[in-house]
Design a protein around this motif. Structure first.
Motif, PDB file in Angstrom:
ATOM      1  N   GLN A  66       0.826  -1.202   0.000  1.00 31.83           N
ATOM      2  CA  GLN A  66       0.000   0.000   0.000  1.00 31.83           C
ATOM      3  C   GLN A  66       0.866   1.260   0.000  1.00 31.83           C
ATOM      4  N   CYS A  67       1.947   1.225   0.760  1.00 31.59           N
ATOM      5  CA  CYS A  67       2.873   2.363   0.764  1.00 31.59           C
ATOM      6  C   CYS A  67       3.478   2.589  -0.621  1.00 31.59           C
ATOM      7  N   ALA A  68       3.857   1.494  -1.273  1.00 30.13           N
ATOM      8  CA  ALA A  68       4.444   1.602  -2.612  1.00 30.13           C
ATOM      9  C   ALA A  68       3.439   2.170  -3.611  1.00 30.13           C
ATOM     10  N   VAL A  69       2.187   1.748  -3.489  1.00 26.25           N
ATOM     11  CA  VAL A  69       1.136   2.268  -4.369  1.00 26.25           C
ATOM     12  C   VAL A  69       0.962   3.761  -4.161  1.00 26.25           C
ATOM     13  N   ILE A  70       0.964   4.195  -2.906  1.00 26.53           N
ATOM     14  CA  ILE A  70       0.803   5.624  -2.608  1.00 26.53           C
ATOM     15  C   ILE A  70       1.947   6.428  -3.200  1.00 26.53           C
ATOM     16  N   VAL A  71       3.171   5.923  -3.030  1.00 30.61           N
ATOM     17  CA  VAL A  71       4.331   6.605  -3.608  1.00 30.61           C
ATOM     18  C   VAL A  71       4.182   6.731  -5.127  1.00 30.61           C
ATOM     19  N   SER A  72       3.712   5.658  -5.783  1.00 33.15           N
ATOM     20  CA  SER A  72       3.574   5.677  -7.245  1.00 33.15           C
ATOM     21  C   SER A  72       2.510   6.677  -7.689  1.00 33.15           C
ATOM     22  N   LYS A  73       1.445   6.794  -6.925  1.00 34.88           N
ATOM     23  CA  LYS A  73       0.383   7.746  -7.294  1.00 34.88           C
ATOM     24  C   LYS A  73       0.862   9.188  -7.137  1.00 34.88           C
ATOM     25  N   ILE A  74       1.627   9.433  -6.077  1.00 34.81           N
ATOM     26  CA  ILE A  74       2.198  10.774  -5.905  1.00 34.81           C
ATOM     27  C   ILE A  74       3.198  11.059  -7.026  1.00 34.81           C
ATOM     28  N   ALA A  75       4.010  10.036  -7.352  1.00 30.52           N
ATOM     29  CA  ALA A  75       5.015  10.203  -8.399  1.00 30.52           C
ATOM     30  C   ALA A  75       4.378  10.553  -9.734  1.00 30.52           C
ATOM     31  N   ARG A  76       3.235   9.943 -10.014  1.00 33.60           N
ATOM     32  CA  ARG A  76       2.567  10.218 -11.295  1.00 33.60           C
ATOM     33  C   ARG A  76       2.212  11.695 -11.418  1.00 33.60           C
ATOM     34  N   LEU A  77       1.913  12.323 -10.294  1.00 34.56           N
ATOM     35  CA  LEU A  77       1.549  13.741 -10.299  1.00 34.56           C
ATOM     36  C   LEU A  77       2.779  14.650 -10.151  1.00 34.56           C
ATOM     37  N   ASP A  78       3.726  14.249  -9.310  1.00 32.40           N
ATOM     38  CA  ASP A  78       4.773  15.182  -8.879  1.00 32.40           C
ATOM     39  C   ASP A  78       6.140  14.969  -9.518  1.00 32.40           C
ATOM     40  N   TYR A  79       6.370  13.809 -10.140  1.00 37.47           N
ATOM     41  CA  TYR A  79       7.676  13.598 -10.771  1.00 37.47           C
ATOM     42  C   TYR A  79       7.618  14.093 -12.224  1.00 37.47           C
TER      43      TYR A  79
END
Length: 895
Positions: free
Chosen positions: A11-24
């Motif tokens: 779940q933590c990894a999924v959250i990081v990926s969703k943030i990355a999609r917006l912020d990276y």
């Protein structure tokens, strides 16, 4: 990264990926480097369990981040991914190679680190797959991708060898080995699908295809069914077929044109033709597909006996990418389509070879050959004389009642269903109907009966279907189908049979009337038994809709059964509302369109349609059509009982919905004004704020589309023509009520009205407004009469456009597009509602009024109430441009 709990870590990894999609990369530019640093820092202390865990978590997170970035398809996002992909691939591939090689070295040991290495390499491989597929334009020109392309095949071969060695043991590595084999297969399949040309141009591509072909040959020609009992082996073979299918479909290579303009497409095609799809290979492939992969297996025959309904529903399902035999069928269809000239004669020869075979083992092959003929109906059109084969072979074999021959009888029904729309003479169609209905008889095997029922629908659904020709078989077909649907237990089975019945009802139209009771008697128990089968009840609603349309006015006999079902289906508080609403609205509309009177039961549904308008769903226009149908059918009853709630909803919705929905509301209001007594409407239109809402939208110069404002204006025109004094009084009261003493409201309205006149494109609406301007001058209001010159300009424009006889319009009989949508002049041209709407159009003052006479009459009325002709001319006419007056005089006299 050291979270021990798998689900929390994921779940933590999924959250990081969703943030990355917006912020990276803009808001989180260091993300990827941080992840790579974590991964590399853990390699030094790999013996420590915590550092192993951290590396695993970091790799999973990196994979999900890459997956999120790959899902972004805009140009700048793709470019960004392609910029970071090479470095990422080098890093992750290094990790993958290290752990995979260590596994191969220690594979025979039971060291727990072996499993750890496989888990780590699998996470890395997932990341590599996405990076390679989505991060490079041309994989054939990048060293990293070319190297890994070949390496993946080497590892695939090693994994397969280890799997064969471990398959009889309880090795904990076996499941992870299978996962690697499957993932490498996905890697090649997605590369070929996304980059077909560069895939072929990459060194080693031919070896990849040939390796997967050897898998198909090895397992496909196995006489044992043991291999097929392993879902994993079946998955490998499906992947091999998907690769082969993509290579065969040469049209997909056109996708390569979008990959890069400098790709050598002709060279890629040469490689395919000379090194892969050679004539010998194509023939061998067709033979393998027919003889070994399309054939019914032992498991099929067991399931045939133990679960016939389950078997037929499995066979008819469209999940071919996950099922071996259907996938083989799709691959064969593509192969035959691409190599028709080479394969067609050989398939026809196969038909001749199996023609006399009747032994059980040979019947399996015969079934496969017949399957190939059915799959290739379009390609074999010119090669096979289907009518001759049908009469001399298929119909004869269909009558063979040998229990062992049921496989062929079932296939014959299926083949006929595939060919009947491609090539079948009219004189042989009765023989087909006879054979198909014969195969549905109760003494026949259930799978044969169901297959015949399903494919009877295909026979009925021909574009040139002759309902009179099918009439002699209608009674038997309906009887057998209704009996069969009562025997089967699975809802998929009932759905398929119901769809066949539905097609018959639709195509036979009014000829179905004698069988309506038999069909409707079948439906209540099916409805009750459906429970939570949310696709089945809509199918029942659909067949009822077609039955109502076929019966026309006689459908009134079905109201007692149908209307409670509609009531239940459109209740927003009901459990199945979401699943049933759309089909229920279609049924409701069909009932209204085909009713000659409004029964109390039907009228009891009116509150439901008013309530549905509040929800503003995607079915809003259909809901409005239902309300419109009620208004046209019983205008007085609607006005007396529901005028206020209808106008109130319209007032609240106008302006808040999209332009098309607002225009649809205006259409209903227009019909209300044409059909209902205005005295009953006028007060309600004021009290609900509807009239002011329309006026305010026109006055405010709102941002709504011009054609929507024009439709609002058409309502004002209707009201003015019906009762000009009411309109003027309302504007006067509104001027006081809304505290607008500084504005001459009637002048402002006329200014906006005249300004928008040029936006009116339809002659019907232009004449309506011209009539309204002629009507509104029958007043002593100086503001209105001060606009006389502009009114005359409108009259001149409209009179120039139309030519009328003494009784009204003759050469121009206008019909709005929304009227066509409602059925006027549409598909169901003779429904009772069509006649009602056509009569309404014919009664419309726009059509019954001669505009010249109307203008003359209104000018005379205006003169009379304004002091007579001389005084009127002196006060108003003299202010009008003489040229314009001459033009009007000439138009009125010439017309």
């Amino acid at each position: 990264m050291d979270e021990a709990h798998n689900q929390l870590a994921t779940q933590c990894a999924v959250i990081v990926s969703k943030i990355a999609r917006l912020d990276y990369p803009n808001e989180w530019p260091e993300l990827l480097q941080n992840l790579l640093s974590i991964i590399h820092s853990t390699i030094i202390t790999i013996s420590d369990s915590r550092t192993i865990l951290i590396q695993k978590r970091a790799l999973v997170t990196l994979h999900l981040v890459v997956k999120a970035l790959c899902s972004k398809t805009m140009g700048p996002d793709r470019k960004m991914l392609q910029e970071i992909a090479p470095e990422l691939l080098r890093n992750v591939a290094g990790i993958y190679v290290e752990h995979t090689n260590r596994f191969f070295t220690l594979a025979s040991s039971n060291d727990i680190s072996v499993t750890t290495d496989l888990e780590t390499s699998l996470s890395a491989l997932k990341c590599i797959r996405r990076l390679t597929v989505y991060g490079f334009k041309d994989i054939s020109k990048v060293d990293e991708t070319k190297t890994f392309f070949i390496l993946a095949l080497e590892h695939l071969q090693k994994f397969h060898a280890l799997r064969n060695a471990f398959q009889d043991s309880a090795s904990p590595s076996l499941e992870l080995i299978d996962a690697h084999i499957t993932l490498i297969g996905k890697f090649y399949i997605e590369l070929l699908k996304t980059h077909p040309i560069s895939f072929i141009m990459t060194p080693g591509s031919v070896d990849v295809i040939q390796y997967y072909w050897k898998l198909l040959v090895t397992y496909g020609k196995s006489n044992e069914d043991l291999s097929y009992k392993s879902p994993v082996i079946e998955k490998y073979l499906i992947q091999a077929l998907l690769l082969l299918k993509s290579i065969i479909r040469k049209s997909s290579y056109n996708h390569g044109l979008r990959e890069s303009k400098d790709l050598q497409i002709s060279e890629a095609m040469r490689i395919v033709d000379e090194q892969i799809l050679t004539p010998n290979f194509v023939e061998s492939c067709a033979e393998l597909l027919i003889s070994n992969l399309i054939i019914l297996r032992k498991d099929d025959l067991i399931m045939w006996e133990e679960d016939p309904e389950g078997w037929i529903n499995y066979d008819e399902s469209d999940h071919w990418e996950h099922q071996l035999r259907p996938c083989a069928e799709k691959a064969f269809m593509d192969l035959l389509s691409q190599y028709r000239d080479l394969l067609s004669p050989k398939i026809v020869k196969l038909i001749e070879n199996v023609a006399t075979q009747s032994q059980t083992c040979n019947l399996i092959l015969k079934d496969a050959v017949y399957c190939a003929v059915g799959l290739g109906a379009h390609e074999l059109y010119d090669e096979l004389d289907f009518d001759s084969w049908l009469v001399n072979n298929l119909l004869v074999e269909a009558a063979n009642n040998d229990p062992n021959f049921k496989i062929i009888r079932r296939r014959i029904a299926w083949v006929i269903g595939r060919w009947v729309c491609v090539k079948l003479s009219k004189e042989n169609r009765p023989k087909v109907y006879d054979a198909m209905t014969y195969l549905i008889n109760p003494e026949e095997n259930l799978i044969v009966r169901m297959t015949a029922a399903i494919n009877l629908g295909n026979c009925v659904d021909e574009w040139d279907f002759d309902s009179e020709g099918f009439l002699p078989y209608l009674d038997r077909a309906i009887t057998l189908l209704t009996r069969l649907i009562g025997e089967v237990e699975q809802f998929e089975s009932r759905m398929r049979i119901l769809n066949c019945l539905s097609l018959i009802v639709e195509r036979m139209e009014e000829l179905i009337a004698p069988f309506a009771e038999k069909i409707t008697n079948l439906l209540p128990p099916l409805w009750q038994a459906a429970h939570d089968e949310h696709l089945f009840k809509p199918a029942i609603l659909s067949i009822l809709t077609k039955l109502v349309q076929a019966l026309g006015g006689e459908s009134i006999n079905l109201h007692e059964f149908i209307i409670p079902i509609i009531q239940y289906s459109v209740d927003p508080n009901g459990d199945e509302y979401v699943y049933l609403l759309e089909e229920a609205l279609d049924l409701w509309l069909a009932i209204l369109e085909n009713s000659v009177e409004c029964t109390p039961l039907m009228f009891s549904l009116v509150p439901a349609v008013i309530g549905l308008m509040e929800y503003g769903t995607e079915n809003f226009k259909k809901i409005l059509r239902i309300l419109e149908s009620y208004i046209v059918l019983v205008p007085e009853m609607i006005t007396q009982s529901y005028c206020h709630p209808i106008m109130d909803i319209f007032s609240r919705l106008l302006g808040d919905l999209n332009s098309e929905a607002c225009r649809a509301i205006i259409q209903v209001i227009d019909i209300i004004l044409q059909t209902c007594p205005f005295q009953a409407l006028s007060e309600t239109m004021i009290n609900t704020g509807l009239l002011w809402k329309l006026l305010n939208s026109i006055l405010s110069g709102s941002e709504e589309y011009p054609y929507v404002i024009v439709s609002y204006i058409s309502i004002l025109a209707r009201i003015v023509i019906i009762d000009p004094q009411f309109f003027i009084q309302f504007v006067t009261v509104a001027n006081q009520q809304y505290n607008l003493p500084q504005i001459n409201l009637i002048d402002k309205i006329l200014e906006m009205w005249l300004d928008k006149f040029d936006n009116i494109g339809h002659p019907k609406q232009r004449k309506l407004n011209a009539m309204a301007f002629a009507t509104i001058i029958t007043t002593t209001n100086p503001t209105i009469l001060g606009r006389l010159q502009q009114f005359i300009g409108v009259w001149c424009d409209v009179l120039s456009e139309i030519r009328e006889s003494g009784g009204g319009d003759t050469l121009v009989y206008w019909q709005e597009e929304y009227s066509i949508e409602s059925g006027v002049g549409g598909e169901h041209d003779d429904t009772p509602e069509t006649k009602r709407k056509r009569a309404l159009l014919q009664r419309d003052p726009i059509h019954t009024t001669n505009l010249i006479q109307y203008i003359r009459t209104k000018i005379a009325e205006c003169e009379a109430i304004n002091g007579g002709s001389q005084l009127f001319n002196q006060n108003y006419i003299r202010t009008v441009d003489s040229t314009l007056l001459d033009q009007l005089s000439q138009l009125m006299n010439s017309n």
